[in-house]
Design an enzyme around this catalytic site. Structure first.
Site, PDB file in Angstrom:
ATOM      1  N   CYS A 101       0.843  -1.198   0.000  1.00 55.59           N
ATOM      2  CA  CYS A 101       0.000   0.000   0.000  1.00 55.59           C
ATOM      3  C   CYS A 101       0.873   1.241   0.000  1.00 55.59           C
ATOM      4  CB  CYS A 101      -0.976   0.006   1.159  1.00 55.59           C
ATOM      5  SG  CYS A 101      -2.071  -1.384   1.058  1.00 55.59           S
ATOM      6  N   ILE A 102       0.537   2.188   0.781  1.00 61.74           N
ATOM      7  CA  ILE A 102       1.303   3.425   0.710  1.00 61.74           C
ATOM      8  C   ILE A 102       1.244   4.140   2.032  1.00 61.74           C
ATOM      9  CG2 ILE A 102      -0.654   4.681  -0.221  1.00 61.74           C
ATOM     10  CD1 ILE A 102       1.622   6.040  -2.026  1.00 61.74           C
TER      11      ILE A 102
END
Lengths: 102, 437
Positions: A101-102
């Site tokens: 993800c981030i």
């Protein structure tokens, strides 16, 4: 920046652009390119887990997910895929690179 | 009478309580709808402020307030520990046996750190030469240690993704560079940034830019480092691939997980107790009357306050739709907006969503004085103003001028600059110099 591998479109790092292009024969070829001469049943367990999770959730599992849920312990994961279990198993399984993800 | 129960009175839960009270004000005032919010204490922590505690910029009193002060009068704040959610019977069960029935449940219990899940991390040396700064105790203990640090190798490390505020460890490294420079002892400190990712950040254009900043500040970048164990006595981390990394001072971001009750609630969570959530509507997959918001979800976007804020603008109307029997809107796009503190009174802004990675340009539109992916003093001032914005605009659930819930391509340059990593095959195809939308 895409090329082809055995007639199938891959990105610059060798990850399949379209997971539906994947075949078992292609998996074996990608594995050889990553320095794994033969995919054992333990390799396949991890590769199929990665692919199944990605197709079910839309997200490629990270190494932590592999260690927790694939049925293969972390130590063995690194023995099977010394250059990075999540990344290499994703590549062999024909799914995008895990991004966490981030 | 209908009941809305919100679990967690942190950023996301508090914003939702305020927004719903306003959006459904008639129902709330007439008594047709009541809203209960559950948390374990009355201490609301401004989490973005934790980064500044170790450097002596903020203190505890700057970042903690009473939860009561942040909630509307009509919302009942109930203290309790959650045992599980009966997703089929629509009830929250607390550990003391109380049960709260609901018509709509909003899970906003965030993410927690799990330092104990890394072998050796919380053993010898924990809070002596190894610290986290995602907890108030850790950040305060680290402040004392940083002040007295005689020099040596400081390793900033991320155990694994996902983590809250993925830019925070990078910011810590940048601020450490500034801190030791200001003290006149930067030459005595070797700074290393160790990450399980194969680059400084998760998305290519920002990763290239941030790697450049690390190099500029003489911060060593160690990639694909997955920590298997920590030896606090020998002061070294060992990777699963048998690489070792020695440190004099370790600042780590531990593994994260969702709230433990999620794992005890049928069909609710993933492997790490994050709530399995619909990407665009924010409805939980476990039941149609359960929704999730903020760090608690499993969504592939940042765990950050800005995301919770953007989600709330989609979720509040969706809950009104659900109560009125209207189909949900598929409006959430994964929008995140983060100021990255880079030290020396500068910061850089990144703005992105599920499909569009952080790009250079101007924010919020072309010609604006705030550059994207580029250091500026204005971004630093904006980051410092965020604390005021948080308590006075974000938590009360007001719109923030210039910020729309969905990402806008205005002012963004779609052509990547100086990138030597690789495009996401799922990202929109762009021509060099062309606009995405």
């Amino acid at each position: 920046m895409s090329t082809t591998l055995a007639g199938v479109a891959v990105d610059a790092e060798g990850f399949l652009l379209h997971p539906e292009d994947w075949t078992e024969a292609l998996a074996a070829e990608i594995a050889r390119g990553a320095g794994i001469d033969e995919l054992t049943p333990r390799h396949w367990l991890v590769v199929r887990f990665m692919r199944h999770r990605y197709l079910a959730t839309g997200t490629a599992p990270t190494i932590r997910t592999l260690g927790k849920a694939s049925g293969v312990e972390m130590k063995e994961l690194y023995q099977l895929f010394p250059k990075g279990p999540a990344k290499i198993a994703a590549k062999i399984g024909g799914i995008p690179k895990p991004r966490g993800c981030i | 009478m209908k009941h809305i129960v919100i679990l967690g009175a942190g950023t996301a839960g508090t914003i939702m309580a305020n927004r719903l009270t306003r959006l459904l004000t008639r129902e709330v005032r007439s008594g047709a709808l009541d809203i209960t919010i559950v948390d374990r204490d009355d201490q609301h922590l401004y989490q973005p402020g934790l980064l500044f505690i170790p450097f002596g910029i903020y203190e505890r009193r700057d970042i903690v307030r009473s939860r009561h002060a942040t909630l509307p009068h009509h919302v009942r704040l109930l203290y309790g520990e959650i045992d599980r959610v009966d997703t089929q019977g629509s009830a929250v069960v607390l550990t003391d046996g109380r049960a709260l029935g609901y018509d709509v449940l909003i899970v906003a219990t965030g993410a927690r750190t799990l330092p104990g899940e890394t072998a050796g991390l919380t053993g010898h040396g924990w809070y002596e030469n190894a610290f986290d700064f995602f907890s108030l105790e850790g950040a305060e203990a680290l402040r004392t240690r940083l002040d007295a640090f005689p020099g040596g190798r400081l390793v900033v490390n991320v155990m694994d993704m996902p983590i809250k505020c993925p830019v925070a460890p990078l910011e810590f490294a940048f601020l450490a560079d500034w801190f030791f420079t200001k003290k006149g002892m930067r030459d005595k400190v070797q700074l290393t940034y160790a990450t399980p990712l194969d680059a400084a950040f998760t998305r290519p254009v920002a990763a290239a830019r941030l790697a450049h900043l690390l190099a500029e500040k003489d911060i060593e970048l160690v990639t694909e480092f997955n920590v298997g164990s920590v030896d606090g006595t020998a002061q070294r981390m060992r990777g699963w691939d048998d690489r070792e990394l020695a440190y004099d001072l370790l600042v780590t971001v531990p593994l994260h997980g969702g709230a433990s009750f999620v794992g005890r609630s049928q069909a609710m969570g993933d492997d790490f107790d994050f709530v399995r959530t619909h990407k665009y509507t924010l409805q939980a997959l476990a039941a149609e009357n359960i929704f999730a918001i903020g760090d608690a979800t499993d969504l592939p976007t940042s765990k950050a306050g800005s995301v919770a804020h953007f989600e709330s603008e989609v979720l509040a109307p969706n809950i009104a739709r659900f109560l009125h029997g209207v189909p949900l809107a598929h409006d959430f796009d994964g929008h995140a907006n983060c100021f990255v503190e880079t030290g020396h009174d500068k910061a850089l802004l990144i703005d992105f969503n599920y499909d569009t990675e952080p790009l250079p340009g101007d924010f919020p539109f072309a010609g604006s004085p705030l550059p994207l992916l580029e250091e500026s003093r204005l971004a630093h001032q904006a980051k410092r103003a965020l604390r005021w914005v948080y308590w006075n605009l974000l938590l009360p659930g007001h719109a923030v001028p210039g910020l729309s819930p969905q990402l806008s391509m205005a002012g963004k340059h779609a052509a990547p600059v100086e990138t030597h990593t690789f495009p996401d095959p799922r990202a929109p195809q762009t021509k060099r110099g062309g606009a995405v939308k």
